[in-house]
Design a protein around this motif. Structure first.
Motif, short mmCIF file in Angstrom:
data_model
loop_
_atom_site.label_atom_id
_atom_site.label_comp_id
_atom_site.label_asym_id
_atom_site.label_seq_id
_atom_site.Cartn_x
_atom_site.Cartn_y
_atom_site.Cartn_z
N ASN A 201 0.82 -1.22 0.00
CA ASN A 201 0.00 0.00 0.00
C ASN A 201 0.85 1.27 0.00
OD1 ASN A 201 -2.08 -1.79 0.24
ND2 ASN A 201 -3.15 -0.65 1.83
N PHE A 202 1.99 1.19 0.64
CA PHE A 202 2.94 2.29 0.64
C PHE A 202 4.31 1.70 0.91
CE2 PHE A 202 1.11 1.88 4.85
CZ PHE A 202 2.20 1.96 5.71
N GLU A 203 5.34 2.49 0.74
CA GLU A 203 6.71 1.99 0.89
C GLU A 203 7.32 2.53 2.18
OE1 GLU A 203 8.16 -0.19 -0.98
OE2 GLU A 203 6.63 -0.29 -2.55
N ILE A 204 7.96 1.64 2.92
CA ILE A 204 8.75 2.04 4.08
C ILE A 204 10.18 1.55 3.83
CG2 ILE A 204 9.10 1.84 6.56
CD1 ILE A 204 6.18 1.33 6.92
N PRO A 205 11.12 2.46 3.66
CA PRO A 205 12.51 2.04 3.40
C PRO A 205 13.07 1.25 4.58
CG PRO A 205 12.19 4.37 2.90
CD PRO A 205 10.97 3.92 3.63
N PRO A 206 14.04 0.41 4.34
CA PRO A 206 14.69 -0.33 5.43
C PRO A 206 15.23 0.62 6.50
CG PRO A 206 15.39 -1.19 3.31
CD PRO A 206 14.61 0.06 3.02
N GLY A 207 15.03 0.24 7.74
CA GLY A 207 15.53 1.06 8.84
C GLY A 207 14.63 2.20 9.24
N GLU A 208 13.40 2.26 8.67
CA GLU A 208 12.45 3.31 9.04
C GLU A 208 11.14 2.70 9.50
OE1 GLU A 208 11.90 6.32 6.11
OE2 GLU A 208 14.03 6.79 5.97
N MET A 209 10.31 3.52 10.13
CA MET A 209 8.99 3.08 10.58
C MET A 209 8.01 4.22 10.43
SD MET A 209 9.57 2.95 14.71
CE MET A 209 9.99 4.44 15.65
N GLU A 210 6.73 3.84 10.33
CA GLU A 210 5.64 4.81 10.16
C GLU A 210 4.92 4.94 11.49
OE1 GLU A 210 3.67 7.34 7.29
OE2 GLU A 210 5.35 5.98 6.96
N ILE A 211 4.90 6.13 12.05
CA ILE A 211 4.30 6.38 13.36
C ILE A 211 2.86 6.82 13.18
CG2 ILE A 211 4.48 7.62 15.54
CD1 ILE A 211 6.90 5.92 14.97
N GLY A 212 1.93 6.13 13.88
CA GLY A 212 0.53 6.55 13.87
C GLY A 212 -0.23 6.11 12.64
N MET A 213 0.17 4.99 12.04
CA MET A 213 -0.51 4.52 10.82
C MET A 213 -1.93 4.09 11.12
SD MET A 213 0.37 1.77 12.43
CE MET A 213 -1.08 0.77 12.79
N GLY A 214 -2.75 3.98 10.08
CA GLY A 214 -4.12 3.52 10.24
C GLY A 214 -4.24 2.02 10.08
N LEU A 215 -5.33 1.47 10.56
CA LEU A 215 -5.52 0.02 10.56
C LEU A 215 -5.74 -0.53 9.15
CD1 LEU A 215 -5.66 -2.26 12.67
CD2 LEU A 215 -8.14 -2.02 12.64
N GLY A 217 -3.86 0.30 6.67
CA GLY A 217 -2.62 0.48 5.95
C GLY A 217 -2.40 1.91 5.52
N GLU A 218 -3.23 2.86 5.99
CA GLU A 218 -2.99 4.25 5.65
C GLU A 218 -1.66 4.69 6.25
OE1 GLU A 218 -7.40 4.18 7.07
OE2 GLU A 218 -5.51 3.20 7.58
N PRO A 219 -0.92 5.52 5.51
CA PRO A 219 0.32 6.05 6.09
C PRO A 219 0.05 6.78 7.40
CG PRO A 219 0.20 6.52 3.75
CD PRO A 219 -1.15 5.98 4.15
N GLY A 220 1.08 6.86 8.24
CA GLY A 220 0.92 7.48 9.54
C GLY A 220 1.10 8.98 9.50
N ILE A 221 1.25 9.56 10.67
CA ILE A 221 1.38 11.01 10.76
C ILE A 221 2.81 11.48 10.50
CG2 ILE A 221 -0.59 11.35 12.27
CD1 ILE A 221 1.36 11.40 14.64
N ARG A 222 3.77 10.57 10.69
CA ARG A 222 5.17 10.92 10.39
C ARG A 222 5.97 9.64 10.23
NH1 ARG A 222 8.48 10.40 14.93
NH2 ARG A 222 7.35 10.17 16.92
N ARG A 223 7.13 9.79 9.62
CA ARG A 223 8.04 8.68 9.41
C ARG A 223 9.35 8.98 10.12
NH1 ARG A 223 8.22 6.08 3.54
NH2 ARG A 223 6.14 5.59 4.32
N GLY A 224 9.95 7.96 10.70
CA GLY A 224 11.20 8.17 11.42
C GLY A 224 12.05 6.92 11.41
#
Length: 579
Positions: A201-215, A217-224
């Protein structure tokens, strides 16, 4: 899987076959999973529901002391009103029905339509949309928050209240109290993929995470950057504690939930630090659950949920229940209420009207005959199916990635309905036929929106056999207004309305200038295309992408894109028919 189009009915068949002592199926849709030992006379019927892909939610919480029935939608898509009504009929013990579901536009619209029909038939009904996701909206706008794993606690409390034979108003109050006392925040480590697309549904590069994603699979509020279990738990729990206003001496229940591909080992690491934090702050844990309770297909990640307890919630939390996903204590055995006789299908229940039409004198001038109109609609289906991957890719960036899949399902159903239409059927009746087919097949937000659009558009040309340029413009304008009314969206919200409204304006202007039918639909197509392209420069204010705020900039709204495709396909078919 065997085939994407069969995955839901085959899943239900497998679930019922595995748990025949707990579950059965009721209703003509085959999407109402009912507790064998749940519904009974004099008891409030608890009906939960939502899209598939969150297993064990929602059918996993059907059982004695929990939900009486669940309406099972397509993957990440709300059940339709008729599927919800099947569940409600099976759960109805004469004391009223309460609907519980996550706060998503599709679920709200479809459950509202079902509630309207139940109320019209004299059945008392209440609805509670779960809003536990602290990441999806600020505290002062709690009614805009999504429902995620907090469903677990709201279902548990409402189910216990109903099992104790409390009246509908009291079950509703306690469900709302549980919702107001529940907070969740989660993190995704990898995306999920829909069965039909098999693409992330979306891409998360290795070594990163999506904070606050939706159930979904919606992207979260920020990536870190990817962080340790302890660091992550500290962030999530601190946010929840602050939002709930927890203080020393408070008592909570804890849910550490896996999203589909996270090991129990990792979940227990999160619970370890969660408990340490609560202990340090003098907050007592009354009970914990760790495992997969509300998933997102094969997404890797987890969420943490806290329910602040008081005397009445504590009693209901410990009330016995038994279901596939949750058992507490030992339940008493009691005779159940077998399913009520199925009533007539709701069809497009928001707008009353039979598929049959009264015979009346119809205006016969105009180039677009009922046969040509049906050719136009069939071409829409062909174009949508051909472009489904593009639509899903657009949705994957700012939504849950299922828009193309949903539209394909709806238009395939419309195509089958058109095949069954008699040659003499009027355009108004064909629109009613399309509305019922789309709504029954899709659910989600697109189901009520397009069903209402078709119904309103058909009514607007109900005095005509054929459509001329002015009538075609009226059809488009009525469809646009129906979508606005049902979805309560306005231009600038970054929804399909941003394409429908300029299309309707352009069509009306063309018709008033004396344009032909082809020129009217081409003007509408151009207006829709311009509106679609402008959505890339709008921050979303409605729908699932609204939670992304500024992160939605630069991306075309998928609903606006499918609107453009719809009008373009109508124009293509009309040009061919009149060539």
């Amino acid at each position: 899987m065997n085939a994407p189009e069969n995955i839901i009915p085959e899943m239900i068949e497998g679930m019922i076959g595995a748990h025949p002592d707990l579950l059965r199926v009721s209703g003509a849709t085959g999407r109402a999973v009912v507790a064998v030992d749940g519904p009974r006379p004099g008891k409030v019927g608890v009906v939960v529901g939502g899209g598939s892909g969150h297993e064990p939610a929602f059918a996993g919480y059907v059982g004695r002391g929990l939900a009486d029935a669940a309406a099972v939608g397509n993957v990440f898509a709300s059940p339709s009103p008729e599927q919800i009504l099947d569940a409600a009929r099976a759960a109805d013990g004469g004391a009223g029905i309460i609907f519980l579901y996550g706060n998503y536009s599709g679920d709200v619209m479809n459950f509202d339509m079902a509630a309207e029909e139940l109320s019209a038939s004299g059945s008392p009904v209440k609805s509670v949309a779960v809003t536990d996701d602290v990441a999806s909206a600020p505290k002062e706008r709690m009614d805009e928050r999504r429902g995620i794993a907090g469903d677990f606690f709201v279902f548990k409390i409402a189910g216990a209240a109903a099992d104790r034979m409390l009246p509908l108003d009291e079950v509703d109050r306690l469900a709302r109290h549980a919702n107001a006392s529940t907070r969740t925040m989660g993190v995704a480590l990898s995306a999920c993929s829909l069965p039909q697309t098999r693409k992330p549904n979306f891409e998360i590069p290795p070594g990163e995470m999506e904070i606050g994603m939706g159930l979904h699979g919606e992207p979260g509020i920020r990536r870190g950057p990817l962080e340790s279990a302890d660091s992550l738990a500290e962030q999530l729990v601190a946010t929840i504690i602050a939002d709930l206003g927890l203080r020393r001496g408070d008592e909570v229940a804890v849910l550490v939930n896996g999203l589909g591909s996270t090991s129990s080992m990792e979940l227990y690491l999160l619970h370890r630090r969660t408990r340490q934090i609560l202990d340090e702050q003098g907050i007592r844990i009354a009970r914990s659950w760790v495992g997969e309770y509300a998933t997102s297909l094969e997404m890797a990640g987890a969420s943490i949920t806290l329910l602040r307890l008081d005397d009445e919630l504590r009693v209901l939390l410990e009330h016995p229940c038994r279901s596939v996903a949750l058992t507490v204590g030992e339940v008493a055995v009691a005779g159940s209420l077998r399913s009520a006789p199925a009533s007539a299908g709701s069809g497009a229940s928001a707008e009353k009207g039979s598929v049959a039409s009264d015979r009346k004198e119809l205006v016969t001038d105009g180039e677009i005959t009922p046969m040509i109109f049906r050719q136009m609609m069939r071409n829409v289906g062909s174009v949508i199916v051909a472009e489904k991957d593009w639509l899903s890719e657009l949705d994957g960036v700012i939504g849950d990635g299922d828009h193309g899949v949903t539209m394909e399902i709806g238009w395939i159903a419309v195509g089958k309905a058109l095949d069954a239409a008699p040659k003499e059927e009027t355009i108004e009746v064909t629109c009613k036929r399309m509305a019922k087919a789309f709504l029954d097949a899709v659910g989600a937000s697109s189901g009520p929106l397009y069903a209402t659009a078709f119904l309103r558009a058909g009514t607007a040309v109900g005095d005509r056999l054929n459509l001329d340029a002015a009538a075609l413009a009226s059809w488009i304008a009525a469809a646009s207004q129906g979508i606005q009314d049902r979805g309560r969206a306005e231009p600038g919200d970054k929804t399909m309305v941003d394409a429908w409204v300029p299309a309707a304006v352009a069509a009306k202007a063309a018709a008033q200038s004396g344009a032909s039918s082809i020129e009217v639909i081409e003007a509408a197509t151009t207006g829709a295309k311009d509106g679609m392209e402008k959505t890339a420069h709008i921050a979303a204010r409605r729908g699932r992408s609204a939670k992304l705020g500024e992160r939605s900039l630069g991306h075309i709204d998928p609903g606006a894109a499918s609107t453009y495709l719809t009008l373009r396909a109508m124009a293509e078919a009309l040009r061919r028919a009149l060539a």
